[in-house]
Design a protein around this motif. Structure first.
Motif, PDB file in Angstrom:
ATOM      1  N   THR A 331       5.642  16.462  -2.383  1.00 31.26           N
ATOM      2  CA  THR A 331       7.048  16.662  -2.728  1.00 31.26           C
ATOM      3  C   THR A 331       7.686  15.283  -2.810  1.00 31.26           C
ATOM      4  O   THR A 331       7.005  14.260  -2.637  1.00 31.26           O
ATOM      5  N   SER A 332       8.958  15.223  -3.029  1.00 27.25           N
ATOM      6  CA  SER A 332       9.627  13.918  -3.126  1.00 27.25           C
ATOM      7  C   SER A 332       9.548  13.132  -1.816  1.00 27.25           C
ATOM      8  O   SER A 332       9.790  11.924  -1.799  1.00 27.25           O
ATOM      9  N   ALA A 333       9.159  13.793  -0.728  1.00 28.66           N
ATOM     10  CA  ALA A 333       9.019  13.093   0.555  1.00 28.66           C
ATOM     11  C   ALA A 333       7.801  12.179   0.571  1.00 28.66           C
ATOM     12  O   ALA A 333       7.691  11.282   1.418  1.00 28.66           O
ATOM     13  N   ILE A 334       6.859  12.348  -0.367  1.00 34.14           N
ATOM     14  CA  ILE A 334       5.619  11.577  -0.340  1.00 34.14           C
ATOM     15  C   ILE A 334       5.864  10.089  -0.551  1.00 34.14           C
ATOM     16  O   ILE A 334       5.118   9.252  -0.053  1.00 34.14           O
ATOM     17  N   PHE A 335       6.939   9.738  -1.237  1.00 30.91           N
ATOM     18  CA  PHE A 335       7.160   8.334  -1.561  1.00 30.91           C
ATOM     19  C   PHE A 335       7.481   7.525  -0.301  1.00 30.91           C
ATOM     20  O   PHE A 335       6.941   6.439  -0.090  1.00 30.91           O
ATOM     21  N   ALA A 336       8.322   8.065   0.555  1.00 28.32           N
ATOM     22  CA  ALA A 336       8.612   7.389   1.826  1.00 28.32           C
ATOM     23  C   ALA A 336       7.376   7.378   2.716  1.00 28.32           C
ATOM     24  O   ALA A 336       7.102   6.390   3.419  1.00 28.32           O
ATOM     25  N   THR A 337       6.588   8.449   2.669  1.00 27.73           N
ATOM     26  CA  THR A 337       5.357   8.512   3.459  1.00 27.73           C
ATOM     27  C   THR A 337       4.369   7.444   3.012  1.00 27.73           C
ATOM     28  O   THR A 337       3.741   6.771   3.836  1.00 27.73           O
ATOM     29  N   GLN A 338       4.226   7.286   1.707  1.00 29.60           N
ATOM     30  CA  GLN A 338       3.319   6.260   1.184  1.00 29.60           C
ATOM     31  C   GLN A 338       3.801   4.868   1.574  1.00 29.60           C
ATOM     32  O   GLN A 338       3.002   3.990   1.926  1.00 29.60           O
ATOM     33  N   GLN A 339       5.089   4.632   1.504  1.00 38.77           N
ATOM     34  CA  GLN A 339       5.626   3.314   1.853  1.00 38.77           C
ATOM     35  C   GLN A 339       5.373   2.983   3.322  1.00 38.77           C
ATOM     36  O   GLN A 339       5.007   1.857   3.665  1.00 38.77           O
TER      37      GLN A 339
END
Length: 567
Positions: A331-339
């Motif tokens: 979901t759009s939460a993956i970007f912060a998780t990847q960072q």
């Protein structure tokens, strides 16, 4: 005798290509695709072969008209340039042969403009075609019925390349990967049984590379450790060759994360002077990894994925990685998780890619059945995948923001300093028993590193036009020198990483400033430019399929990858 031209088309600017950094190194391209010299070696001696790499020279079509056969190889990210070259050649009446990763997965892409196409590997079919062509009995389509046994592969003709223009040489030891990642075309093309060259073949090729002045070499295997038992004796022979010649070559390569489970294997890699390893980590989300069948990254042995990365780093091998966004579980939460994962991993160089479905892969078949593929040749959101957990625009914008964040100077140097300065990373290759027992060799290596550091620092300060970046690099470099003063290898690599950062930062900034340029350029082929989608990456299959790389490496240990990593 016939005259044969073999062409590698130009790449567009890419993450691993380091195009913006090449002037700092005094080179035109990072690395030659391995297919060109291998195809030349497979050509019977009665033929004349000339190799052309558009990344280091301009194609002269009038000259190409004089050849009896003009052959092209290329990956998906090269397909638009391939298409224009093919059209020009056909307009001039040339006999055109096409092979490589792209035509292997999209056989009909060039229509009837190709006189001959090669699918998959070509060690058997290329010589057979040349004989049949001479007899005027050639076929339109060639595909080997069996995978090439690597013990039969000749030493590539590195002498026919314009080596002075490349920063890094390429070496292939094995093909195939035992894993089953859904998005990866490597197992489609090469199969899941790793096939490995004999040690004598590898050392003969090292002699050839060294003879051409190559001192940095990328081992382009998609997973060097796919067969751990078989690669160990080869690494021992490479280590013996290095010791005999005074360690003249620095290697980097690709491997799977289960490398962390085998201390003996890591030690052998270090003794062979492998200093950096690219790993397809793809996602910190275990459900996404299970979804794509990347089970080697989620098994419990060795701890969490972060624990495994740290274990490899703490052993003394630098880790580079590929990350992917756009899995069904994302979901759009993956970007912060990847960072956050990238920060915690201490990995300086990470290519984040959009998931892309390559023809003939299980992912492509599944999404086609689900009606979730953009079937246009140019993909206006950077990928042909229609995501499940967010809109296509959310995926593209989140991707761009993740890349921007990764290469903001303060974020990038925080990761770099955490590993090299605060945690005092040491390259195991320079601390093996051999160097402990031969301190003069260690001093020689350090002298080389010191000289290289001075030269690269001057180039950075002279050639980088952005005054703010020059100040940042100067501050960071001298901080690293002060804190690691007795380790010239560390601050030599540090200055190289500043040069690489310049490329990544500029490329990312241009993507953010003009997303349409990103879409029209990267989105065309978007195997995602990195293990994010397709991996016609570093494999030199005799790109007729001998092989290709998307990009290139820049310093001792830069993997060059396109997308779809299997490692």
């Amino acid at each position: 005798m016939s005259r044969i031209a073999i062409i590698n088309p130009a790449f567009e600017v890419s993450y691993w290509g380091l195009e913006y950094s090449q002037p700092l190194f005094g080179k035109k391209a990072n690395m030659p695709v391995a297919s060109l010299p291998l195809l030349a070696a497979l050509t019977p001696p009665e033929h004349e072969v000339v190799l052309f790499d558009e990344n280091v020279e301009t194609l002269d079509f009038e000259e190409l008209e004089t050849f009896d056969i003009v052959a092209l190889t290329g990956m998906s990210v090269q397909r638009f340039r391939m298409d224009s070259i093919v059209s020009e050649l056909k307009d001039r009446g040339c006999f055109v042969v096409i092979g490589g990763p792209w035509v292997t997965v999209e056989e009909d892409y060039f229509g009837d403009r190709a006189d001959v196409i090669f699918i998959g590997e070509a060690e058997d079919t290329w010589p057979r075609f040349l004989k049949e062509w001479q007899d005027d009995e050639h076929q339109h389509r060639y595909e080997q019925t069996e995978k090439t046994e690597m013990a039969t592969v000749p030493t590539p003709r590195h002498d026919l390349l314009k080596n002075k223009h490349y920063l890094v040489g390429s070496l292939q030891i094995s093909r195939g990967c035992p894993f089953q990642c859904e998005f990866c075309d490597i197992i489609v093309t090469f199969g899941r049984r790793p096939r490995i060259k004999q040690a004598s073949q590898v050392t003969a090729e090292l002699d050839s590379l060294l003879g051409q002045g190559m001192h940095i070499v990328f081992i382009v295997d998609d997973n060097l450790i796919g067969n751990k038992a078989a690669i160990k004796p080869v690494l021992r022979e490479v280590a013996a060759w290095q010791q005999k010649h005074g360690y003249p070559i620095v290697f980097s390569t690709e491997a799977s994360l289960d490398l962390c489970e085998d201390d003996e294997l890591m030690e052998l890699m270090a003794e062979a002077n492998i200093q950096s390893v690219f790993i397809g980590l793809e996602s910190p989300d275990e459900e996404s990894l299970k979804e794509t069948k990347k089970y080697q990254n989620v098994r419990s042995r060795g701890g969490t994925m972060l624990d495994k990365v740290h274990r490899i780093q703490d052993f003394g091998l630098e880790v580079w990685c590929g990350l992917i966004v756009g899995f069904d579980n994302d979901t759009s939460a993956i970007f912060a998780t990847q960072q956050k994962f990238l920060k915690d991993s201490r990995i300086a160089h990470a290519m984040v890619g959009l998931l892309h479905a390559i023809p003939k892969t299980p992912l492509h078949a599944r999404l086609l059945e689900e009606g979730r593929l953009d079937l246009a040749d140019e993909h206006h959101f950077g990928t042909n995948v229609i995501p499940k957990g967010m809109t296509r625009d959310e995926l593209l914008q989140g991707y761009l923001e993740t890349m921007r964040n990764a290469y903001e100077p303060d974020v990038y140097f925080d990761r770099l300093d955490q590993l090299f300065v605060r945690d005092r990373f040491e390259f195991r290759a320079l601390n093996t028993d051999y160097f402990q027992q031969h301190p003069w060799q260690r001093r020689k290596q350090f002298a080389i590193f010191t000289a290289g550091f001075v030269a690269m620092f001057i180039r950075l300060m002279w050639k980088i036009p952005d005054a703010d970046l020059r100040r940042t690099y100067r501050r960071q470099i001298w901080g690293a020198v002060r804190k690691r003063f007795t380790s010239p290898d560390i601050y030599f690599f540090y200055v190289l990483k500043c040069a690489m950062h310049y490329h990544h930062h500029r490329m990312t900034t241009e993507m953010i400033d003009d997303p349409s340029k990103f879409v029209s350029s990267y989105g065309k082929a978007m195997r995602s430019d990195q293990p994010a989608a397709e991996k016609a990456s570093c494999h030199p299959v005799p790109e007729l399929q001998p092989a290709g790389n998307v990009g290139v490496v820049a310093s001792p240990g830069l993997p060059v990858v396109e997308v779809g990593s299997s490692s």
